[in-house]
Design an enzyme around this catalytic site. Structure first.
Site, PDB file in Angstrom:
ATOM      1  NE  ARG A 172      -1.149   2.920   4.933  1.00  0.00           N
ATOM      2  CZ  ARG A 172      -0.768   1.661   5.176  1.00  0.00           C
ATOM      3  NH1 ARG A 172      -1.640   0.787   5.591  1.00  0.00           N
ATOM      4  NH2 ARG A 172       0.480   1.293   4.986  1.00  0.00           N
ATOM      5  NE  ARG A 175       4.578  10.315  16.250  1.00  0.00           N
ATOM      6  CZ  ARG A 175       5.328   9.770  15.310  1.00  0.00           C
ATOM      7  NH1 ARG A 175       6.248  10.484  14.695  1.00  0.00           N
ATOM      8  NH2 ARG A 175       5.160   8.506  15.004  1.00  0.00           N
ATOM      9  NE  ARG A 201      -2.911   3.800  -8.809  1.00  0.00           N
ATOM     10  CZ  ARG A 201      -2.770   4.444  -9.961  1.00  0.00           C
ATOM     11  NH1 ARG A 201      -3.589   4.195 -10.983  1.00  0.00           N
ATOM     12  NH2 ARG A 201      -1.812   5.339 -10.112  1.00  0.00           N
ATOM     13  NE  ARG A 252       7.537   4.024  -1.678  1.00  0.00           N
ATOM     14  CZ  ARG A 252       6.990   3.358  -0.674  1.00  0.00           C
ATOM     15  NH1 ARG A 252       6.853   3.920   0.491  1.00  0.00           N
ATOM     16  NH2 ARG A 252       6.564   2.123  -0.834  1.00  0.00           N
ATOM     17  CD  GLU A 280       8.025   2.174  -4.352  1.00  0.00           C
ATOM     18  OE1 GLU A 280       6.878   2.605  -4.095  1.00  0.00           O
ATOM     19  OE2 GLU A 280       8.708   1.540  -3.536  1.00  0.00           O
ATOM     20  CE1 TYR A 335      -1.775   0.111   1.770  1.00  0.00           C
ATOM     21  CE2 TYR A 335      -3.364   1.872   1.904  1.00  0.00           C
ATOM     22  CZ  TYR A 335      -2.076   1.449   1.736  1.00  0.00           C
ATOM     23  OH  TYR A 335      -1.087   2.373   1.541  1.00  0.00           O
ATOM     24  CG  ASP A 371       0.762  -1.957   7.112  1.00  0.00           C
ATOM     25  OD1 ASP A 371       1.113  -1.763   5.934  1.00  0.00           O
ATOM     26  OD2 ASP A 371       0.453  -1.029   7.888  1.00  0.00           O
TER      27      ASP A 371
HETATM   28  P1  FAD Z   1       1.503 -11.400  -1.316  1.00  0.00           P
HETATM   29  O1  FAD Z   1       2.804 -11.063  -0.698  1.00  0.00           O
HETATM   30  O2  FAD Z   1       0.989 -10.528  -2.403  1.00  0.00           O
HETATM   31  O3  FAD Z   1       1.583 -12.907  -1.840  1.00  0.00           O
HETATM   32  C1  FAD Z   1       0.642 -13.459  -2.703  1.00  0.00           C
HETATM   33  C2  FAD Z   1       1.376 -14.400  -3.629  1.00  0.00           C
HETATM   34  O4  FAD Z   1       0.422 -15.113  -4.415  1.00  0.00           O
HETATM   35  C3  FAD Z   1       2.297 -13.684  -4.611  1.00  0.00           C
HETATM   36  O5  FAD Z   1       3.601 -14.197  -4.513  1.00  0.00           O
HETATM   37  C4  FAD Z   1       1.663 -13.989  -5.966  1.00  0.00           C
HETATM   38  O6  FAD Z   1       2.617 -14.111  -7.012  1.00  0.00           O
HETATM   39  C5  FAD Z   1       0.971 -15.290  -5.705  1.00  0.00           C
HETATM   40  N1  FAD Z   1      -0.141 -15.587  -6.622  1.00  0.00           N
HETATM   41  C6  FAD Z   1      -1.166 -14.755  -6.956  1.00  0.00           C
HETATM   42  N2  FAD Z   1      -1.986 -15.376  -7.832  1.00  0.00           N
HETATM   43  C7  FAD Z   1      -1.487 -16.608  -8.032  1.00  0.00           C
HETATM   44  C8  FAD Z   1      -1.894 -17.715  -8.833  1.00  0.00           C
HETATM   45  N3  FAD Z   1      -2.972 -17.655  -9.610  1.00  0.00           N
HETATM   46  N4  FAD Z   1      -1.135 -18.858  -8.808  1.00  0.00           N
HETATM   47  C9  FAD Z   1      -0.019 -18.932  -8.037  1.00  0.00           C
HETATM   48  N5  FAD Z   1       0.416 -17.900  -7.260  1.00  0.00           N
HETATM   49  C10 FAD Z   1      -0.306 -16.761  -7.260  1.00  0.00           C
HETATM   50  N6  FAD Z   1       3.576  -3.872   4.848  1.00  0.00           N
HETATM   51  C11 FAD Z   1       4.231  -3.469   5.967  1.00  0.00           C
HETATM   52  O7  FAD Z   1       3.918  -3.927   7.075  1.00  0.00           O
HETATM   53  N7  FAD Z   1       5.249  -2.548   5.892  1.00  0.00           N
HETATM   54  C12 FAD Z   1       5.655  -1.993   4.708  1.00  0.00           C
HETATM   55  O8  FAD Z   1       6.583  -1.163   4.678  1.00  0.00           O
HETATM   56  C13 FAD Z   1       4.969  -2.409   3.510  1.00  0.00           C
HETATM   57  N8  FAD Z   1       5.320  -1.887   2.322  1.00  0.00           N
HETATM   58  C14 FAD Z   1       4.668  -2.298   1.196  1.00  0.00           C
HETATM   59  C15 FAD Z   1       5.058  -1.763  -0.027  1.00  0.00           C
HETATM   60  C16 FAD Z   1       4.426  -2.168  -1.192  1.00  0.00           C
HETATM   61  C17 FAD Z   1       4.840  -1.595  -2.515  1.00  0.00           C
HETATM   62  C18 FAD Z   1       3.364  -3.119  -1.131  1.00  0.00           C
HETATM   63  C19 FAD Z   1       2.656  -3.547  -2.374  1.00  0.00           C
HETATM   64  C20 FAD Z   1       2.970  -3.646   0.087  1.00  0.00           C
HETATM   65  C21 FAD Z   1       3.618  -3.256   1.254  1.00  0.00           C
HETATM   66  N9  FAD Z   1       3.285  -3.795   2.490  1.00  0.00           N
HETATM   67  C22 FAD Z   1       3.927  -3.369   3.631  1.00  0.00           C
HETATM   68  C23 FAD Z   1       2.232  -4.845   2.618  1.00  0.00           C
HETATM   69  C24 FAD Z   1       2.810  -6.272   2.533  1.00  0.00           C
HETATM   70  O9  FAD Z   1       3.447  -6.470   1.317  1.00  0.00           O
HETATM   71  C25 FAD Z   1       1.647  -7.256   2.673  1.00  0.00           C
HETATM   72  O10 FAD Z   1       0.932  -7.059   3.867  1.00  0.00           O
HETATM   73  C26 FAD Z   1       2.069  -8.746   2.641  1.00  0.00           C
HETATM   74  O11 FAD Z   1       3.233  -8.999   1.935  1.00  0.00           O
HETATM   75  C27 FAD Z   1       0.918  -9.508   2.030  1.00  0.00           C
HETATM   76  O12 FAD Z   1       1.166 -10.901   2.068  1.00  0.00           O
HETATM   77  P2  FAD Z   1       0.189 -11.859   1.277  1.00  0.00           P
HETATM   78  O13 FAD Z   1       0.695 -13.242   1.507  1.00  0.00           O
HETATM   79  O14 FAD Z   1      -1.203 -11.533   1.596  1.00  0.00           O
HETATM   80  O15 FAD Z   1       0.326 -11.448  -0.264  1.00  0.00           O
HETATM   81  N1  UDP Z   2       1.115  10.066   1.579  1.00  0.00           N
HETATM   82  C1  UDP Z   2       1.269  11.366   1.138  1.00  0.00           C
HETATM   83  N2  UDP Z   2       2.528  11.905   1.091  1.00  0.00           N
HETATM   84  C2  UDP Z   2       3.622  11.214   1.456  1.00  0.00           C
HETATM   85  C3  UDP Z   2       3.453   9.884   1.918  1.00  0.00           C
HETATM   86  C4  UDP Z   2       2.190   9.333   1.954  1.00  0.00           C
HETATM   87  O1  UDP Z   2       0.309  12.014   0.784  1.00  0.00           O
HETATM   88  O2  UDP Z   2       4.746  11.769   1.386  1.00  0.00           O
HETATM   89  C5  UDP Z   2      -0.257   9.494   1.602  1.00  0.00           C
HETATM   90  C6  UDP Z   2      -0.610   8.725   0.328  1.00  0.00           C
HETATM   91  O3  UDP Z   2      -1.975   8.940   0.055  1.00  0.00           O
HETATM   92  C7  UDP Z   2      -0.375   7.293   0.713  1.00  0.00           C
HETATM   93  C8  UDP Z   2      -0.871   7.316   2.158  1.00  0.00           C
HETATM   94  O4  UDP Z   2      -0.404   8.579   2.659  1.00  0.00           O
HETATM   95  O5  UDP Z   2      -1.135   6.406  -0.080  1.00  0.00           O
HETATM   96  C9  UDP Z   2      -0.343   6.193   3.017  1.00  0.00           C
HETATM   97  O6  UDP Z   2       1.060   6.234   2.987  1.00  0.00           O
HETATM   98  P1  UDP Z   2       1.923   4.967   3.325  1.00  0.00           P
HETATM   99  O7  UDP Z   2       3.359   5.373   3.353  1.00  0.00           O
HETATM  100  O8  UDP Z   2       1.345   4.320   4.506  1.00  0.00           O
HETATM  101  O9  UDP Z   2       1.678   4.078   2.037  1.00  0.00           O
HETATM  102  P2  UDP Z   2       2.214   2.622   1.649  1.00  0.00           P
HETATM  103  O10 UDP Z   2       3.234   2.213   2.663  1.00  0.00           O
HETATM  104  O11 UDP Z   2       1.019   1.746   1.663  1.00  0.00           O
HETATM  105  O12 UDP Z   2       2.769   2.794   0.269  1.00  0.00           O
END
Ligand code: FAD
Ligand code: UDP
Length: 371
Positions: free
Chosen positions: A171, A175, A247, A278, A298, A346, A348
């Site tokens: 991911r 560069r 996780r 982080r 986190e 997984y 985005d």
């Molecule tokens: P979710 O946002 O998980 O929504 C699912 C919803 O269903 C939740 O609100 C949950 O409460 C609800 N739900 C579950 N079970 C039930 C139930 N039984 N009854 C009622 N409601 C329920 N993507 C990026 O592009 N850039 C980023 O920087 C980025 N950072 C991230 C950082 C973290 C820590 C995480 C976890 C994800 C990140 N993502 C990022 C990914 C991004 O969050 C997801 O791609 C997107 O939000 C997923 O949308 P979704 O609707 O599939 O799921």
């Molecule tokens: N990663 C790492 N060191 C860093 C940042 C990321 O080793 O400083 C690795 C780690 O395994 C992570 C993966 O790169 O799960 C993908 O990172 P990303 O920032 O895309 O993770 P996310 O946004 O899903 O938390």
């Protein structure tokens, strides 16, 4: 009780996109969300005038022009470019892996010197990398793997890097130019005013029940033609085939009486000993000038019942189990599974939107009008 065309379980981005286009196509939706607010993982909470990314930092990035136009039609995006800094025991390195990182790590100045250094450190990996450790060493060499990847990854995933799939590390860009932009995508930014602006527009016109777990209220689907379920697929089936692994993260948020705590939105702690991965300083996502600041540490851990399942663990064992659930799902005619948890992927944000648009095309047919 009122009749609905769709029951949307989960008020995240996936169902938001479906709700938006279903509404335009004249379909009615009831949304059931177990949290107290809509938005799923992109929800922001306003603290001290700062949009705090309550469920983890979210930076929107995409290569798809039509998806970028779509999100910009809902809300203006700013020019934020993600450039995290890694802190390894007090040594600071630019991320992702680029000439700034290589210069700081080895004192090399030219791309040729950097390539030669990596080449000399990747000899141990023969053939196609079979796991995350081999993939990382083969991409950036032993030193960077030890200082910037191994500790962070093992904290994040709770598993040895040799037991993790190689794709996770792919991911990140590698560069041979002096460029600290974390993403290769052409478009990137943060919605001005936070993600809630987008969420509110997506769900406008739907009936919404928050604080309601669908799995404890399955009768809600009696008056709906179809269900779109974005919770964990194994939970929907009562874990009948066994439990998928996830996780989770614990977020520790503090308000600090300073205007600038760390000088960057994201600082990664890449050693094994620091218990968090982080620290996010939210105001920097929107170039905030507030007097105070809000930071979030986190702490990753293994998911257990009652916790939020944030990351699917897409290793071989879980993937196999997921396929059993997917097989069951393919036989359903009333329920559709979507999103990060429903599809156990997984994803985005832009990929979740793309996946939801695919469903819109299929479900809404000629009534679906895109942009
Ligand atoms: P979710 O946002 O998980 O929504 C699912 C919803 O269903 C939740 O609100 C949950 O409460 C609800 N739900 C579950 N079970 C039930 C139930 N039984 N009854 C009622 N409601 C329920 N993507 C990026 O592009 N850039 C980023 O920087 C980025 N950072 C991230 C950082 C973290 C820590 C995480 C976890 C994800 C990140 N993502 C990022 C990914 C991004 O969050 C997801 O791609 C997107 O939000 C997923 O949308 P979704 O609707 O599939 O799921
Ligand atoms: N990663 C790492 N060191 C860093 C940042 C990321 O080793 O400083 C690795 C780690 O395994 C992570 C993966 O790169 O799960 C993908 O990172 P990303 O920032 O895309 O993770 P996310 O946004 O899903 O938390």
């Amino acid at each position: 009780m009122k009749h609905y065309d769709y029951l949307l379980v989960g008020a995240g981005l996936y169902n938001g996109v479906f709700a938006y286009f279903a509404g335009k196509a004249g379909k009615s939706c009831l949304v059931v969300e177990k949290r107290s607010e809509a938005g799923g993982n992109v929800y922001c909470e306003n603290i001290e005038g700062i949009n705090v990314h309550k469920y983890g930092a979210h930076i929107f990035h995409t290569n798809d022009k039509s998806i970028w136009s779509f999100v910009n039609s809902l809300c203006e995006f700013n020019r934020y470019t993600n450039s995290p800094v890694a802190n390894y025991k007090g040594e600071l390195y630019n991320m992702p892996f680029n000439m700034n990182t290589f210069n700081k790590m080895w004192g090399v100045v030219t791309p040729e010197e950097a390539r030669a250094k990596i080449e000399s450190q990747r000899q141990a990996v023969k053939g196609e990398p079979r796991n995350l450790e081999e993939q990382a060493i083969s991409l950036v060499g032993e030193d960077i793997y030890r200082k910037l990847i191994k500790g962070y990854t093992e904290k994040q995933w709770g598993r040895d890097c040799r037991d993790l799939p190689a794709f996770i590390i792919k991911r990140l860009p590698v560069r041979f130019v002096y460029d600290n932009n974390y993403f290769n995508d052409r478009y990137q930014g943060i919605p001005e005013g936070g993600y809630n602006m987008i969420i509110n527009k997506l769900f406008e016109g739907c009936d919404m029940m928050t604080g309601t777990d669908f799995l404890c209220n399955r009768e809600l689907s009696d008056n709906c033609d179809k269900i779109i379920f974005t919770g964990p697929i194994d939970a929907y089936y009562g874990y009948s085939e066994g439990r998928l692994e996830y996780r989770t993260l614990r977020f520790e948020t503090e308000v600090l009486d300073t205007d600038n705590f760390q000088g960057n939105a994201v600082i990664n702690y890449t050693d094994r000993e620091t218990p968090y991965t982080r620290i996010i300083e939210h105001k920097h996502f929107e170039f905030g000038t507030q007097e105070k600041t809000v930071i979030t540490k986190e702490y990753p851990s293994e998911w257990e019942e009652g916790m939020e399942p944030y990351y699917p663990v897409n290793d071989e064992k879980n993937q196999k189990l997921y396929l059993k659930y997917a097989e069951k799902a393919s036989k359903e005619d009333k329920v559709i599974f979507g999103g990060r948890l429903g599809e156990y992927k997984y994803y985005d944000m832009d990929k979740v939107i793309a996946s939801a648009l695919g469903l819109c095309r299929k479900e809404l047919g000629s009534a679906f009008s895109w942009m």
